[in-house]
Write a protein that holds these residues in place. Structure first.
Motif, short mmCIF file in Angstrom:
data_model
loop_
_atom_site.label_atom_id
_atom_site.label_comp_id
_atom_site.label_asym_id
_atom_site.label_seq_id
_atom_site.Cartn_x
_atom_site.Cartn_y
_atom_site.Cartn_z
N PHE A 22 0.86 -1.15 0.00
CA PHE A 22 0.00 0.00 0.00
C PHE A 22 0.91 1.22 0.00
CE2 PHE A 22 -4.40 -0.75 1.94
CZ PHE A 22 -5.00 -0.22 0.82
N GLU A 23 0.60 2.23 -0.72
CA GLU A 23 1.36 3.46 -0.62
C GLU A 23 0.39 4.64 -0.60
OE1 GLU A 23 4.75 3.89 -3.06
OE2 GLU A 23 5.24 1.76 -2.99
N VAL A 24 0.82 5.70 0.04
CA VAL A 24 0.01 6.90 0.09
C VAL A 24 0.19 7.66 -1.22
CG1 VAL A 24 -0.35 9.10 1.23
CG2 VAL A 24 0.10 7.05 2.58
N GLY A 25 -0.88 7.92 -1.91
CA GLY A 25 -0.74 8.52 -3.24
C GLY A 25 -1.58 9.76 -3.39
N GLU A 26 -1.95 10.03 -4.61
CA GLU A 26 -2.72 11.21 -4.92
C GLU A 26 -4.04 11.19 -4.15
OE1 GLU A 26 -4.65 13.15 -8.94
OE2 GLU A 26 -3.47 11.30 -9.04
N SER A 27 -4.43 12.31 -3.66
CA SER A 27 -5.63 12.35 -2.85
C SER A 27 -6.87 12.00 -3.67
CB SER A 27 -5.82 13.74 -2.26
OG SER A 27 -7.03 13.76 -1.53
N VAL A 28 -7.78 11.30 -3.02
CA VAL A 28 -9.05 10.95 -3.67
C VAL A 28 -10.10 12.01 -3.40
CG1 VAL A 28 -8.56 8.50 -3.55
CG2 VAL A 28 -9.78 9.59 -1.67
N LEU A 29 -9.71 13.08 -2.74
CA LEU A 29 -10.68 14.09 -2.32
C LEU A 29 -11.44 14.70 -3.48
CD1 LEU A 29 -9.37 16.51 0.42
CD2 LEU A 29 -11.44 15.11 0.43
N ASN A 30 -10.73 15.01 -4.55
CA ASN A 30 -11.37 15.71 -5.65
C ASN A 30 -12.49 14.87 -6.26
OD1 ASN A 30 -11.20 18.26 -6.99
ND2 ASN A 30 -10.61 17.15 -8.84
N GLU A 31 -12.17 13.59 -6.45
CA GLU A 31 -13.16 12.66 -6.98
C GLU A 31 -14.36 12.53 -6.03
OE1 GLU A 31 -11.10 9.10 -8.07
OE2 GLU A 31 -12.95 7.90 -8.00
N MET A 32 -14.05 12.47 -4.75
CA MET A 32 -15.10 12.30 -3.75
C MET A 32 -16.04 13.50 -3.72
SD MET A 32 -14.48 11.73 0.32
CE MET A 32 -13.13 10.55 0.15
N LEU A 33 -15.50 14.69 -3.79
CA LEU A 33 -16.32 15.90 -3.75
C LEU A 33 -17.16 16.03 -5.03
CD1 LEU A 33 -13.67 18.28 -2.16
CD2 LEU A 33 -15.68 17.32 -1.02
N GLY A 34 -16.60 15.56 -6.13
CA GLY A 34 -17.37 15.57 -7.38
C GLY A 34 -18.56 14.64 -7.29
N GLU A 35 -18.31 13.42 -6.80
CA GLU A 35 -19.39 12.45 -6.66
C GLU A 35 -20.46 12.92 -5.68
OE1 GLU A 35 -18.08 8.44 -6.12
OE2 GLU A 35 -19.96 7.85 -5.17
N ALA A 36 -20.03 13.71 -4.68
CA ALA A 36 -20.98 14.21 -3.68
C ALA A 36 -21.78 15.40 -4.20
CB ALA A 36 -20.23 14.60 -2.41
N LEU A 37 -21.51 15.80 -5.44
CA LEU A 37 -22.25 16.89 -6.09
C LEU A 37 -22.18 18.19 -5.26
CD1 LEU A 37 -25.41 14.85 -7.19
CD2 LEU A 37 -23.34 15.29 -8.50
N VAL B 116 -24.25 9.23 0.91
CA VAL B 116 -23.43 9.01 2.10
C VAL B 116 -22.82 10.32 2.59
CG1 VAL B 116 -21.47 7.75 3.05
CG2 VAL B 116 -22.93 6.67 1.33
N PHE B 117 -22.29 11.09 1.65
CA PHE B 117 -21.70 12.39 1.99
C PHE B 117 -22.74 13.29 2.65
CE2 PHE B 117 -20.21 16.68 1.17
CZ PHE B 117 -18.83 16.58 1.26
N ASN B 118 -23.94 13.30 2.09
CA ASN B 118 -24.99 14.19 2.60
C ASN B 118 -25.42 13.81 4.01
OD1 ASN B 118 -24.86 15.52 0.20
ND2 ASN B 118 -26.74 14.66 -0.65
N VAL B 119 -25.57 12.52 4.26
CA VAL B 119 -25.94 12.10 5.60
C VAL B 119 -24.80 12.41 6.58
CG1 VAL B 119 -26.56 10.13 7.06
CG2 VAL B 119 -27.57 10.36 4.78
N GLY B 120 -23.56 12.25 6.13
CA GLY B 120 -22.42 12.65 6.98
C GLY B 120 -22.51 14.13 7.34
#
Lengths: 160, 160, 160, 160
Positions: A22-37, B116-120
Motif C-alpha cells: 500500500f502506498e500513500v498517493g494522490e488524494s481521492v478528495l477531488n473525486e469524492m467531492l465531485g461524486e458528492a455533487l 453518504v456524503f450528505n448524511v455525513g
C-alpha cells in the motif's frame, strides 16, 4: 471558501501491484467531492503524504504555519488516524479560523469505507462550528484536546 | 441522542425487478451508519415512504408533531429533494431543537451517489448547529427559508 | 474480435432525477470492460434500448440480420432478462458464429449487482464455446432452447 | 459441481488498520458469488493464503494432489497473478478435469476491481472448456503454457 489540506494517512492509501504494498498517493478528495455533487468554492492543497505515525514535529509546524498564513477561514485537513488527536492539539490556539481534521479507518478506495461519510461530516462542521480546532470521526465532532483514538475498539471517543 | 426520521425520497429508492419500477422501500440508513463506523446513540424512525412531490400538508403536520412531541433534541430527517425546502419552512418555529433535513440526488443504493456524503454532513450539522431547522445538501448547510433547489442545475443554492 | 451488441434491459437502466423514472440509457459496457482491465479487440454496437418485454418480432429480426451480416464471429448481446430465452431461440440456426446473451437482474450502476459477473461469463463463454447460441446467467452457461427464467425465484434454470 | 480452491493473492487481500499492512485473509469468493446471484452447486476450499511469489514447489504439489484426488470435475482456482502461469504449467497433464485459474490485479474489496469480472469468466470457462488447464485473465481464456504476465503493461498476454 474551504481549503482542503491533505497530509496522507489511510484515507489516501492506494495499492500498487508489484509487491503488494500500500502506498500513500494522490488524494481521492477531488473525486469524492465531485461524486458528492458539492457546489462550494474549494481548493485542495496536498501538503504531506505520510502515515500519521511518521509525522514529525516539523511536519506539524509546517501544517500550522500553512493554516496561519493562508487567507482562508475554513480548513478541512485529511490526516492519518493514529496521531490525529496529537496534531489537533498542536494546532491549539488558532482562534480566528475553523479547522476540522478527518480521515478514515479504511481507505477511501475500498468498496466499504467510512471515508466519504467522514469528509461529509468535516465539510458541514467547518461551516457550522465556531472558530477553533475539531476532529470529525466515528459519527461525532470533537473539540481538539477532548478526544482520543481507542485503537482496540477502532473508534474515536471522548477523553474522560 | 440523534433521532433519524425517514420520509422517503430518492435516497431510499430501491428497485424491484418485475416491471422495472423503482419503489421507495426500507431505509438504507442503518446500513450506511454501520459502514461509516459511527459510535453515536441513535434511533431510526420510518415515518413516511413517499416521493417528496406527493407529501401533503397532513404529512408535514405529522412530521412537525413527531418532532415536537419527541424527547430527542437532535433530528436528522431524510427527505425527497423536490420539496425539501418547503418542508423545512413548514418546521419553522421549532426553536428548542436542532433539525437537519437531507436526502440525495441519486439513490443511496447506486454505486455513485451523493447520499453518504450528505448524511455525513447532516450528522455533523445536527451536533454543531444552534437550535433551528437546516438543510444539508450540495456540500452546504443552509438555514430553512434561505435555500431553494435549482432543478436545472441539479443542486441546492442560496435563495437570493 | 468480440462484437458487443446492446439492446437495453435492466443491465443498462439509469436513473433520471425529475420524476423518479428509470430509463434505459447509454450502455455501461465500455466502462465495465475498462474496469475489468480487458485486453481484447472489441467493439460495442448500441442496437436497441428497450425493456425486453417491449421487444417486437421486427426487433428480433433486426438483431438476427445484424449478426448474420456482420463479419465478426463472436457476439455478446446484452438483453433484458424477461424475454432473453425467446430472443435466444429466435437466433437458432446461426451455426457458424458464437452468440452469448447476457444481462442482469439488477442494474449495472447499482452498488450491488450481478451485471459485471454476468458479462465476465459471457466474454469467456463466447471464446470457449462451439458456434451456436447461448445464455450466460445465474452462474451458468445454457444452450438456447434449454433455459427459462424462473421469475418467482429470480433466476435462470434449465428447461425440463 | 464446481470446486473453488483459494490460494491467496491480490484478489483476497484485505487491510488491517494497525500498521497499514495488507494481509491475505478470508476469501471474498462466497460473498461475490452471492452478489452474482449464481445458482450452481459449488464448494469453496481455502487451501493456501499466500502471495503467489511465495508459493513453493511443495505448495504446487499440494494443489495438484488436491485436484487429482478430489471427485469434482470442474475447478476454479483463485491465485496471485505473479506466478499464475507457472502454477498452471505445474498442473499440466491433468486431462480428465477442467481447471481454470484466475485472480485479479486489484483486490476484490476495492471499489474498482477486475476481480468480479475475472471470476465470472472462470465460472463460465470451467463449464464450457474441454478438460485441461486454463487461465482466465485480462478478458481472455488462455491455455496453460501459452500465456505470460506482462508486468509492465499490467496484463496477461499470449506467449509468442
Amino acid at each position: 471558501m474551504i481549503r482542503f489540506i491533505t497530509t496522507g494517512g489511510t484515507i489516501d492509501k492506494i495499492y500498487f501491484d508489484a509487491l503488494s504494498q500500500f502506498e500513500v498517493g494522490e488524494s481521492v478528495l477531488n473525486e469524492m467531492l465531485g461524486e458528492a455533487l458539492v457546489h462550494i468554492d474549494y481548493e485542495i492543497v496536498p501538503l504531506l503524504q505520510k502515515d500519521s505515525l511518521e509525522l514529525t514535529d516539523e511536519d506539524r509546524r509546517q501544517l500550522r504555519a500553512y493554516i496561519e498564513n493562508d487567507d482562508a477561514l475554513q480548513f478541512v485537513v485529511t490526516h492519518g488516524t493514529d496521531t490525529m488527536p496529537e496534531t489537533a492539539e498542536g494546532l491549539a490556539g488558532i482562534d480566528d479560523k475553523t479547522v476540522v481534521l478527518t480521515g478514515s479507518l479504511s481507505p477511501a478506495r475500498f468498496r466499504t469505507t467510512d471515508a466519504v461519510f467522514n469528509v461529509g461530516m468535516a465539510v458541514a462542521a467547518v461551516q457550522t462550528s465556531r472558530p477553533g480546532v475539531y476532529i470529525a470521526m466515528s459519527g461525532q465532532v470533537f473539540e481538539a484536546g477532548k478526544v482520543r483514538k481507542n485503537r482496540e475498539a477502532n473508534r474515536f471517543e471522548p477523553l474522560d
